[in-house]
Design an enzyme around this catalytic site. Sequence first.
Site, PDB file in Angstrom:
ATOM      1  N   GLY A   1       7.694   8.529  -1.376  1.00 24.01           N
ATOM      2  CA  GLY A   1       7.831   9.029  -0.790  1.00 24.01           C
ATOM      3  C   GLY A   1       7.384  10.682  -0.464  1.00 24.01           C
ATOM      4  O   GLY A   1       8.711  11.480  -0.425  1.00 24.01           O
ATOM      5  N   LEU A   2       6.428  10.456  -0.793  1.00 23.72           N
ATOM      6  CA  LEU A   2       5.754  11.674  -1.268  1.00 23.72           C
ATOM      7  C   LEU A   2       6.730  12.328  -2.144  1.00 23.72           C
ATOM      8  O   LEU A   2       7.064  14.258  -1.076  1.00 23.72           O
ATOM      9  CB  LEU A   2       5.491  12.555   0.022  1.00 23.72           C
ATOM     10  CG  LEU A   2       4.314  11.789   0.987  1.00 23.72           C
ATOM     11  CD1 LEU A   2       4.728  12.211   2.514  1.00 23.72           C
ATOM     12  CD2 LEU A   2       3.289  12.086   0.524  1.00 23.72           C
TER      13      LEU A   2
ATOM     14  N   LYS B   1      -7.393  14.400   5.376  1.00 28.49           N
ATOM     15  CA  LYS B   1      -7.436  12.711   4.415  1.00 28.49           C
ATOM     16  C   LYS B   1      -6.842  12.294   5.710  1.00 28.49           C
ATOM     17  O   LYS B   1      -5.544  12.363   5.991  1.00 28.49           O
ATOM     18  CB  LYS B   1      -6.538  13.055   3.441  1.00 28.49           C
ATOM     19  CG  LYS B   1      -6.422  11.778   2.853  1.00 28.49           C
ATOM     20  CD  LYS B   1      -5.722  11.448   1.440  1.00 28.49           C
ATOM     21  CE  LYS B   1      -5.592  10.565   1.048  1.00 28.49           C
ATOM     22  NZ  LYS B   1      -5.406  10.427  -0.613  1.00 28.49           N
TER      23      LYS B   1
ATOM     24  N   CYS C   1       1.767  11.284   7.704  1.00 32.28           N
ATOM     25  CA  CYS C   1       3.252  11.777   7.610  1.00 32.28           C
ATOM     26  C   CYS C   1       3.884  11.972   8.972  1.00 32.28           C
ATOM     27  O   CYS C   1       3.059  12.435  10.047  1.00 32.28           O
ATOM     28  CB  CYS C   1       2.832  13.221   7.552  1.00 32.28           C
ATOM     29  SG  CYS C   1       2.337  13.547   5.938  1.00 32.28           S
TER      30      CYS C   1
ATOM     31  N   GLY D   1      -5.963  -0.173  -3.030  1.00 32.16           N
ATOM     32  CA  GLY D   1      -6.716  -1.174  -4.446  1.00 32.16           C
ATOM     33  C   GLY D   1      -7.579  -1.720  -3.777  1.00 32.16           C
ATOM     34  O   GLY D   1      -7.979  -1.618  -2.815  1.00 32.16           O
TER      35      GLY D   1
ATOM     36  N   GLY E   1      -9.388   1.292  -3.611  1.00 26.75           N
ATOM     37  CA  GLY E   1     -10.194  -0.042  -3.751  1.00 26.75           C
ATOM     38  C   GLY E   1     -11.260   0.753  -5.273  1.00 26.75           C
ATOM     39  O   GLY E   1     -11.871   0.149  -5.715  1.00 26.75           O
TER      40      GLY E   1
ATOM     41  N   GLY F   1      -8.044   6.399  -7.140  1.00 26.21           N
ATOM     42  CA  GLY F   1      -7.329   6.015  -6.970  1.00 26.21           C
ATOM     43  C   GLY F   1      -6.015   5.757  -8.180  1.00 26.21           C
ATOM     44  O   GLY F   1      -6.387   5.828  -9.218  1.00 26.21           O
TER      45      GLY F   1
ATOM     46  N   ASN G   1      -6.733   6.795   3.144  1.00 22.26           N
ATOM     47  CA  ASN G   1      -5.993   6.783   2.604  1.00 22.26           C
ATOM     48  C   ASN G   1      -4.443   5.158   3.156  1.00 22.26           C
ATOM     49  O   ASN G   1      -5.788   3.788   3.454  1.00 22.26           O
ATOM     50  CB  ASN G   1      -4.529   7.463   3.793  1.00 22.26           C
ATOM     51  CG  ASN G   1      -3.148   8.386   2.707  1.00 22.26           C
ATOM     52  OD1 ASN G   1      -2.352   7.706   2.011  1.00 22.26           O
ATOM     53  ND2 ASN G   1      -3.085   9.410   2.785  1.00 22.26           N
TER      54      ASN G   1
HETATM   55  C1  LIG Z   1       0.857   5.192  -5.700  1.00 24.40           C
HETATM   56  C2  LIG Z   1       0.746   6.126  -5.015  1.00 24.40           C
HETATM   57  C3  LIG Z   1       0.918   7.473  -4.076  1.00 24.40           C
HETATM   58  C4  LIG Z   1       0.022   8.273  -3.768  1.00 24.40           C
HETATM   59  N1  LIG Z   1      -0.067   9.692  -3.012  1.00 24.40           N
HETATM   60  C5  LIG Z   1      -0.254  10.066  -1.691  1.00 24.40           C
HETATM   61  C6  LIG Z   1      -0.457  11.643  -1.370  1.00 24.40           C
HETATM   62  O1  LIG Z   1       1.143  12.020  -1.960  1.00 24.40           O
HETATM   63  N2  LIG Z   1      -0.894  12.215  -0.864  1.00 24.40           N
HETATM   64  C7  LIG Z   1      -2.056  11.736  -0.069  1.00 24.40           C
HETATM   65  O2  LIG Z   1      -2.562  11.927   0.226  1.00 24.40           O
HETATM   66  N3  LIG Z   1      -2.323  10.250  -0.802  1.00 24.40           N
HETATM   67  C8  LIG Z   1      -1.588   9.607  -1.612  1.00 24.40           C
HETATM   68  N4  LIG Z   1      -1.937   7.853  -2.194  1.00 24.40           N
HETATM   69  C9  LIG Z   1      -3.750   7.022  -1.054  1.00 24.40           C
HETATM   70  C10 LIG Z   1      -4.040   7.673  -2.800  1.00 24.40           C
HETATM   71  O3  LIG Z   1      -4.583   9.042  -2.921  1.00 24.40           O
HETATM   72  C11 LIG Z   1      -5.460   6.887  -2.513  1.00 24.40           C
HETATM   73  O4  LIG Z   1      -6.220   7.454  -0.473  1.00 24.40           O
HETATM   74  C12 LIG Z   1      -5.308   5.873  -1.699  1.00 24.40           C
HETATM   75  O5  LIG Z   1      -4.187   4.940  -2.656  1.00 24.40           O
HETATM   76  C13 LIG Z   1      -7.137   4.427  -1.882  1.00 24.40           C
HETATM   77  O6  LIG Z   1      -7.458   4.736  -3.246  1.00 24.40           O
HETATM   78  P1  LIG Z   1      -7.186   3.437  -3.789  1.00 24.40           P
HETATM   79  O7  LIG Z   1      -7.255   2.083  -3.657  1.00 24.40           O
HETATM   80  O8  LIG Z   1      -8.364   4.046  -4.884  1.00 24.40           O
HETATM   81  O9  LIG Z   1      -5.722   3.964  -4.749  1.00 24.40           O
HETATM   82  C14 LIG Z   1      -0.924   7.644  -2.680  1.00 24.40           C
HETATM   83  C15 LIG Z   1      -1.423   6.286  -3.539  1.00 24.40           C
HETATM   84  C16 LIG Z   1      -1.027   5.941  -4.012  1.00 24.40           C
HETATM   85  C17 LIG Z   1      -1.457   4.024  -4.825  1.00 24.40           C
END
Ligand SMILES: Cc1cc2nc3c(=O)[nH]c(=O)nc-3n(C[C@H](O)[C@H](O)[C@H](O)COP(=O)(O)O)c2cc1C
Lengths: 280, 320
Positions: B72-73, B167, B132, B219, B247, B268, B194
Amino acid sequence: MDLWARLWQSRPVPAAQFRVIVERNTALTGGYFQLDLEAPVSTPIAETRAGQFVMLRGEWGRDLLNGRAFSVLDVRDDRHFSVLAKVFGRGTALLSEAEAGTPLTCTGPLGTGFPEPEGDELSLLVAGGVGLPPLHLYARRAAEAGAAKDVVLFYGGRSEADIVLTEAIESAGVELVVATEDGSRGHKGFVTVPLLERLRAAKAEGRALRMLSCGPTPMLQAVRKLALELGVPAHLCLEEQMGCGFGVCLGCAVPVYGELPYKYCCTDGPVFDAREVRWS
Amino acid sequence: MSRLACDFGPLSLQSPILTASGCFAYAQQFEQFLDLKRLGGLSTKGISPLPRRGNPVPRIYETASGMLNSIGLENVGVEAFLSEKLPFLASLGVSIWVNFFGTDFETYVQCARELSEGSAGRIDVLEMNISCPNIKKGGIEFGTVPEVAHKLTRAVTEATDIPVVVKLTPNVADIVGMAQAVAEAGAAGVSLINTITGMAIDVRKRRPRIATTYGGLSGPAIKPVALRMVHQVHRALPELPICGMGGIISGEDALEFIMAGATCVQLGTINFSEPSASVRVTEELDALLDELGFENVAAARGCLESLDPEPPHQEESPWR
Ligand SMILES: Cc1cc2nc3c(=O)[nH]c(=O)nc-3n(C[C@H](O)[C@H](O)[C@H](O)COP(=O)(O)O)c2cc1C
Ligand SMILES: Cc1cc2nc3c(=O)[nH]c(=O)nc-3n(C[C@H](O)[C@H](O)[C@H](O)COP(=O)(O)OP(=O)(O)OC[C@H]3O[C@@H](n4cnc5c(N)ncnc54)[C@H](O)[C@@H]3O)c2cc1C
Ligand code: FES
């Protein structure tokens, strides 16, 4: 240093991530198993307070991404500790099959512990299922500190097989009250029945009291209800879905009363004051 | 010069390995696990003008090689970010990307303006999260309509001197169209991807696994989709700096993104189970670049070659 002070230091211990190996995996009754873990080098685990937890993860590659949370059951020194678990889903199933020598990654110790007792107040510990470890540790440490008489462990399960690791409690000289739903061991019914009796009796004596509880949510809800109705302070050790365990994913929100609607189970808890938890 | 040093548009990075928004909080919690000064940079939790409280629980659920989240940001808001979080981040000496968002046009611009006014040179990039819901447009995401994203990017870049990296959300039919729209509006680069919108169900309770029903999948499960999008955008817009993510858990994953066209990458979800992963991945990438004979990151960027064509079909084999 005073032993109580050492066991309940309020200074947060910095957590670390370190490798451990399974020293022993002991199957207990009721599908429970105890993992005794050994780290090759010194870790901050010796500083663990009862109620704190670790995140454990096996060499699971790209699946089963996140660690699984387990309360610390026992700490022998800075390299040796144990957890108690039960198969719940895939992660716990893999851990239940871990043989001696299996490497795991451990992050911890994490979270807050149960708060220190005030004076000689009587702590009624209320445990159910996999909620036993933090209270088991608390009870044994209280006994070590010469305060065995200031704690009573109430321990509930469905049947006799769900009641494990009671010898260590008895040999520590801590009073143990068992209840099983089918009556196969101890009182028949929920553990909150003998608990209520003891609460009433202790209140009648005018003894300062508190409850510390960890276990399935319905049990914690019942303990909380008793605490609020009888005006007895209570601290609940909660479980919430956890991603990281150290306050960054914000996944483990716990609804609370107060200025902010949520706190975080992994950093503000897992131990919460019963009054602040926002359960309907 | 180190093999890992690289340029992202106007910025110099000491390494192409950054950490991703929402997966690194405001970095303090990671100090106990790794030397933060070794990062190429980091992206903060998404900041909005006012603090936000986040969604009901359950907020996360683990799925095959990934996790769903609907946090929920939740964030501390611009004011607390500038006074309580930014000083620590600035002390690290790595590239600081402040991820931000709004709930309508005005709050996006306001957020960018307030962050730049309070930055005092400490913010290197404003990473604008356009995944968003636009409250005034019935909740349609800003990031799904190229014209809207274009207008928003233009308004934000005009309100700040800090480079704006947009993004992008993968939940669109045409990722290249989106990248083009924001690049033309003045974005210094794009971050992709994202999370991908997903769902999981508890059949015994007949309920969704997370409170908001749908959540963002992250992931290793999303890596192939992310790589494809990075590659498509790089092929169409070779000059546009791309920060790739989705991922990544190893140096080899990072190099895949770089070969597909990313200039730098973010990690991430892996930070949750392995808080020091960024250091390990940095070392793995360095060793792999060396092993494969790349002088630096730039040499590997977009170096993907196409597969050799199959010989034409003939009924008779010439090798009889
Ligand atoms: C728990 C969680 C919270 C996240 N919050 C944000 C955020 O506030 N703003 C945003 O741009 N991306 C957010 N992301 C997205 C990550 O920055 C990233 O783009 C996405 O998880 C893909 O990368 P990964 O597979 O390495 O996690 C969030 C991801 C996770 C898992
Ligand atoms: C502070 C704390 C202490 C705990 N202590 C113990 C203990 O001492 N012994 C024990 O057996 N169990 C304990 N648990 C519960 C244990 O963490 C879960 O049973 C375990 O994570 C389930 O993982 P799984 O892969 O088997 O299940 P799955 O359902 O496959 O897990 C999927 C995901 O959900 C998460 N998850 C599922 N159930 C829970 C839950 N109840 N709590 C937190 N996360 C969950 C998992 O971590 C994983 O990320 C504790 C939980 C918390 C929060
Ligand atoms: S489990 Fe990640 S914030 Fe608590």
